[in-house]
Write an enzyme that holds these catalytic residues in place. Structure first.
Site, mmCIF file in Angstrom:
data_model
loop_
_atom_site.group_PDB
_atom_site.id
_atom_site.type_symbol
_atom_site.label_atom_id
_atom_site.label_comp_id
_atom_site.label_asym_id
_atom_site.label_seq_id
_atom_site.Cartn_x
_atom_site.Cartn_y
_atom_site.Cartn_z
ATOM 1 N N TRP A 50 0.806 -1.222 0.000
ATOM 2 C CA TRP A 50 0.000 0.000 0.000
ATOM 3 C C TRP A 50 0.842 1.276 0.000
ATOM 4 C CZ3 TRP A 50 1.790 2.516 4.143
ATOM 5 C CH2 TRP A 50 2.350 1.738 5.158
ATOM 6 N N ASN A 51 2.142 1.181 0.271
ATOM 7 C CA ASN A 51 2.867 2.434 0.551
ATOM 8 C C ASN A 51 3.164 3.267 -0.691
ATOM 9 O OD1 ASN A 51 4.824 0.619 -0.264
ATOM 10 N ND2 ASN A 51 6.366 1.325 1.185
ATOM 11 N N LYS A 71 -2.438 -8.405 -7.854
ATOM 12 C CA LYS A 71 -3.260 -8.141 -6.669
ATOM 13 C C LYS A 71 -2.653 -6.957 -5.930
ATOM 14 C CE LYS A 71 -3.203 -9.143 -2.376
ATOM 15 N NZ LYS A 71 -3.822 -7.906 -1.833
ATOM 16 N N PRO A 72 -3.311 -5.782 -5.960
ATOM 17 C CA PRO A 72 -2.814 -4.656 -5.173
ATOM 18 C C PRO A 72 -3.250 -4.827 -3.717
ATOM 19 C CG PRO A 72 -4.804 -4.000 -6.351
ATOM 20 C CD PRO A 72 -4.544 -5.449 -6.700
ATOM 21 N N GLY A 129 6.627 -6.282 -0.584
ATOM 22 C CA GLY A 129 5.907 -6.234 0.689
ATOM 23 C C GLY A 129 6.840 -6.609 1.823
ATOM 24 N N SER A 130 6.247 -7.102 2.901
ATOM 25 C CA SER A 130 7.050 -7.372 4.096
ATOM 26 C C SER A 130 7.863 -8.664 3.934
ATOM 27 C CB SER A 130 6.128 -7.488 5.309
ATOM 28 O OG SER A 130 5.255 -8.574 5.127
ATOM 29 N N GLU A 150 10.883 -7.942 -3.416
ATOM 30 C CA GLU A 150 11.315 -6.628 -2.906
ATOM 31 C C GLU A 150 10.742 -6.524 -1.506
ATOM 32 O OE1 GLU A 150 13.214 -4.365 -4.254
ATOM 33 O OE2 GLU A 150 13.385 -5.074 -6.306
ATOM 34 N N LEU A 151 11.587 -6.725 -0.491
ATOM 35 C CA LEU A 151 11.064 -6.889 0.870
ATOM 36 C C LEU A 151 11.487 -5.739 1.784
ATOM 37 C CD1 LEU A 151 11.701 -10.742 1.077
ATOM 38 C CD2 LEU A 151 9.688 -9.519 0.228
ATOM 39 N N CYS A 178 10.182 1.602 2.098
ATOM 40 C CA CYS A 178 11.109 0.504 2.402
ATOM 41 C C CYS A 178 12.550 1.012 2.486
ATOM 42 C CB CYS A 178 10.996 -0.579 1.348
ATOM 43 S SG CYS A 178 11.164 0.084 -0.310
ATOM 44 N N GLU A 190 12.334 -2.803 11.323
ATOM 45 C CA GLU A 190 11.866 -1.707 10.473
ATOM 46 C C GLU A 190 10.691 -1.019 11.196
ATOM 47 O OE1 GLU A 190 9.819 -3.178 7.010
ATOM 48 O OE2 GLU A 190 10.662 -1.621 5.741
ATOM 49 N N GLU A 237 14.529 -4.185 -9.709
ATOM 50 C CA GLU A 237 13.486 -3.541 -10.505
ATOM 51 C C GLU A 237 14.031 -2.224 -11.018
ATOM 52 O OE1 GLU A 237 10.007 -3.413 -7.941
ATOM 53 O OE2 GLU A 237 9.442 -5.425 -8.584
HETATM 54 P P1 NAP Z 1 2.568 -6.955 3.486
HETATM 55 O O1 NAP Z 1 1.709 -7.064 4.677
HETATM 56 O O2 NAP Z 1 3.592 -7.998 3.256
HETATM 57 O O3 NAP Z 1 1.560 -6.887 2.233
HETATM 58 C C1 NAP Z 1 2.041 -6.739 0.920
HETATM 59 C C2 NAP Z 1 1.051 -7.357 -0.027
HETATM 60 O O4 NAP Z 1 0.952 -8.746 0.252
HETATM 61 C C3 NAP Z 1 -0.361 -6.800 0.103
HETATM 62 O O5 NAP Z 1 -0.969 -6.759 -1.176
HETATM 63 C C4 NAP Z 1 -1.043 -7.820 0.971
HETATM 64 O O6 NAP Z 1 -2.441 -7.868 0.775
HETATM 65 C C5 NAP Z 1 -0.403 -9.091 0.471
HETATM 66 N N1 NAP Z 1 -0.437 -10.212 1.395
HETATM 67 C C6 NAP Z 1 -0.387 -10.207 2.733
HETATM 68 N N2 NAP Z 1 -0.429 -11.479 3.206
HETATM 69 C C7 NAP Z 1 -0.527 -12.290 2.123
HETATM 70 C C8 NAP Z 1 -0.637 -13.707 1.941
HETATM 71 N N3 NAP Z 1 -0.637 -14.546 2.964
HETATM 72 N N4 NAP Z 1 -0.727 -14.186 0.683
HETATM 73 C C9 NAP Z 1 -0.726 -13.356 -0.368
HETATM 74 N N5 NAP Z 1 -0.633 -12.012 -0.267
HETATM 75 C C10 NAP Z 1 -0.525 -11.491 0.967
HETATM 76 O O7 NAP Z 1 3.337 -5.574 3.417
HETATM 77 P P2 NAP Z 1 2.734 -4.107 3.556
HETATM 78 O O8 NAP Z 1 2.486 -3.824 4.983
HETATM 79 O O9 NAP Z 1 1.627 -3.925 2.590
HETATM 80 O O10 NAP Z 1 3.962 -3.233 3.006
HETATM 81 C C11 NAP Z 1 4.988 -2.796 3.818
HETATM 82 C C12 NAP Z 1 6.217 -3.652 3.637
HETATM 83 O O11 NAP Z 1 6.596 -3.665 2.270
HETATM 84 C C13 NAP Z 1 7.415 -3.100 4.389
HETATM 85 O O12 NAP Z 1 8.121 -4.153 4.990
HETATM 86 C C14 NAP Z 1 8.245 -2.445 3.292
HETATM 87 O O13 NAP Z 1 9.608 -2.335 3.590
HETATM 88 C C15 NAP Z 1 7.982 -3.372 2.149
HETATM 89 N N6 NAP Z 1 8.259 -2.699 0.875
HETATM 90 C C16 NAP Z 1 9.377 -3.067 0.181
HETATM 91 C C17 NAP Z 1 9.700 -2.415 -1.001
HETATM 92 C C18 NAP Z 1 10.922 -2.789 -1.780
HETATM 93 O O14 NAP Z 1 11.050 -2.352 -2.927
HETATM 94 N N7 NAP Z 1 11.842 -3.576 -1.239
HETATM 95 C C19 NAP Z 1 8.865 -1.404 -1.486
HETATM 96 C C20 NAP Z 1 7.735 -1.055 -0.748
HETATM 97 C C21 NAP Z 1 7.430 -1.731 0.434
HETATM 98 P P3 NAP Z 1 -3.473 -6.935 1.600
HETATM 99 O O15 NAP Z 1 -2.802 -5.606 1.834
HETATM 100 O O16 NAP Z 1 -4.618 -6.831 0.663
HETATM 101 O O17 NAP Z 1 -3.744 -7.659 2.853
#
Ligand code: NAP
Length: 490
Positions: A164-165, A188-189, A241-242, A263-264, A297, A394, A471
């Site tokens: 979402w960020n 899937k966003p 994501g995370s 990308e975590l 991130c 983090e 990326e």
């Molecule tokens: P997240 O909780 O891991 O969620 C990311 C995505 O994964 C969302 O679309 C979420 O869906 C989905 N998701 C969650 N659990 C899932 C599962 N069991 N199966 C399939 N999909 C699942 O992360 P976030 O809180 O949205 O984002 C913050 C994290 O992203 C931070 O750790 C940040 O550092 C990291 N990030 C990394 C980068 C990079 O380039 N390295 C860039 C941006 C963000 P829902 O939201 O619909 O639940």
């Protein structure tokens, strides 16, 4: 349609109201009953609804992507590039609407959202061009009558999940190279920020994307994620994501040996040496730390400040942080919006309490903001213990914790003491030191004398548990290409 009584849509004030979509996009059709509520994190008001799709609809989207693949990848790259170019131009044309939609669903200040829209569009333009240059090789064979040719081909159907960020850029940074390379995609966003994604899909349609090339499903993350990671028709899975979710999804991908990009999470160190330009370092620290309310991130998470300038830097940073204007991102003057939700607020509060418990002193903030909800004041803490939560995890919030160091080796050792390895920053005017530090930091990206590193031409990605792959840049398209070798017997 959205509940007009809440007034959120009215406040967003789209010049093109049809950019607000409350249905998913599968095989060129808008589909699904909008049942899941989406709120504005700044006001708590209801923006609208989105469909809560699951396994069967995701399988349908994968089937559409599979059906669209042969024709799409057979096209000349130039034909795809023309569409990518128009897609970028449409995003720029509708920059203001896309930015207002993004601010409403995500919370970031309008100025940042406007910047993200242009940044996001740039991935379409860049990768459209790069697709024309996916050169192969001609290798001298191991015998006089043998030749080896290498060509690059689109991987196939791509499954993508984004956070979402950065509701636009995290999508285009994956979908841009995938589609430009000749792949088709199912995305899937995040359920928290679906509207930027859906508006981008509409603009893709207007740019000329054929049905099935780009599909969006919203809904239950687990079953959608299962299909995207386990369906054999999906050749490549890409996730931002995370780290814990990324690890789980990578495990799921193992069942079909998919190609995976991750990308975590990060835990970026920000080093300031005695010889740094302090004003520049403080300005860079503000951008790196407080942009998007500390929810990027690549946000600086740990500040390592050398003895000789520690007090002066702490004072300067606290002054600058204290000047940031907190509020609703849609108000033009706002420099820091809310945190995304209560869970994020609780994490920030826990990290601040833990740091103070470990002896840190408050120089600015360290409390909820008077705007209420999930607003938190820009915070600067000094004398943070290196083993405080703030340093180990983090934080993903507007908290700068300062740790003191004596010498260069000390700083590099502390900076590298993390399982994350995404971005790191350093400020020094010593050229030799800037090389030593860049080479010594175990991170995928280094900001040397800058707090802002992202662009479409940068290879973006991390080492250690921050991910796999890159990326953006010329490397980004390689993630969506297979290398095929042809051995020719003369
Ligand atoms: P997240 O909780 O891991 O969620 C990311 C995505 O994964 C969302 O679309 C979420 O869906 C989905 N998701 C969650 N659990 C899932 C599962 N069991 N199966 C399939 N999909 C699942 O992360 P976030 O809180 O949205 O984002 C913050 C994290 O992203 C931070 O750790 C940040 O550092 C990291 N990030 C990394 C980068 C990079 O380039 N390295 C860039 C941006 C963000 P829902 O939201 O619909 O639940």
């Amino acid at each position: 349609m959205a509940d007009g009584a809440t007034g959120e849509l009215g406040r967003i004030g789209l010049k093109r109201p049809d950019l607000f979509r409350e249905q998913c996009y599968i095989d060129g059709k808008w589909t699904g009953d909008p049942t899941h509520l989406v709120h504005n994190p700044a006001t708590g008001g209801l923006i609208g609804r989105i469909p809560n799709l699951g396994k069967s609809e995701t399988e349908r989207a994968v089937a559409a992507a599979e059906a669209a693949l042969p024709k799409w990848r057979a096209q000349h790259a130039k034909a795809r590039a023309e569409i990518m170019d128009r897609w970028c131009a449409l995003m720029v044309k509708h920059q203001e609407d896309l930015a207002r939609l993004m601010t409403a669903e995500q919370g970031k200040p309008l100025a940042e959202a406007r910047g993200e829209v242009v940044y996001a569009g740039a991935f379409f333009e860049w990768f459209g061009e790069e697709a024309k240059r996916t050169y192969g090789d001609l290798i001298p064979g191991p015998a006089a009558d043998r030749r080896i040719m290498v060509m690059k081909q689109a991987v196939g159907v791509v499954g993508a999940i984004t956070p979402w960020n950065f509701p636009a850029a995290m999508i285009t940074r994956k979908v841009g190279p995938a589609i430009a390379a000749g792949c088709t995609a199912v995305l899937k966003p995040s359920e928290l920020t679906p509207y930027s994604a859906l508006a981008i899909a509409l603009l893709g349609e207007e740019a000329g994307l054929p049905p099935g090339v780009f599909n969006i499903v919203t809904g239950d993350a687990e079953p959608i994620g299962r299909v995207l990671t386990e369906d054999p028709r999906v050749a490549k899975f890409t996730f931002t994501g995370s780290t814990p979710v990324g690890k789980k999804l990578a495990q799921q991908c193992a069942s079909t040996v998919k190609r995976v990009s991750l990308e975590l999470g990060g835990n970026a160190p920000f080093l300031i040496f005695n010889d740094a330009d302090l004003e520049a370092a403080a300005a860079g620290a503000i951008i790196s730390k407080f942009r998007n309310t500390g929810q990027t991130c690549v946000c600086a998470n740990r500040f390592f400040v050398q003895d000789g300038i520690y007090d002066a830097f702490a004072k300067l940073l606290a002054e600058k942080a204290g000047e940031l204007v907190v509020g609703d991102g849609l108000a033009g003057v706002t420099q820091q919006g809310p945190l995304i939700n209560d869970k994020a607020l609780q994490k920030v509060e826990a990290h601040v309490a833990d740091a103070i418990g470990h002896g840190a002193k408050v120089l600015a903030g360290a409390r909820r903001d008077s705007h209420g909800g999930t607003f938190y004041q820009p915070t600067v803490l000094r004398d943070v213990a290196p083993d405080a939560l703030l340093c180990r995890e983090e934080t993903f919030g507007p908290v700068a914790g300062l740790v003191r160091f004596k010498d260069e080796a000390d700083a590099i050792r502390m900076a590298n003491d993390s399982c994350a390895g995404l971005a790191a920053y350093a400020y020094t005017r010593d050229l030799s030191r800037s090389w030593r530090v860049s080479e010594g930091l175990e991170y995928g990206m280094i900001g040397m004398n800058t707090g802002l590193i992202s662009s479409e031409v940068l290879p973006f990605g991390g080492v250690k548990e921050s991910g796999i792959g890159r990326e953006g840049s010329k490397y980004g398209i390689e993630e969506f290409l297979e290398v095929k070798s042809i051995v020719l017997q003369l």
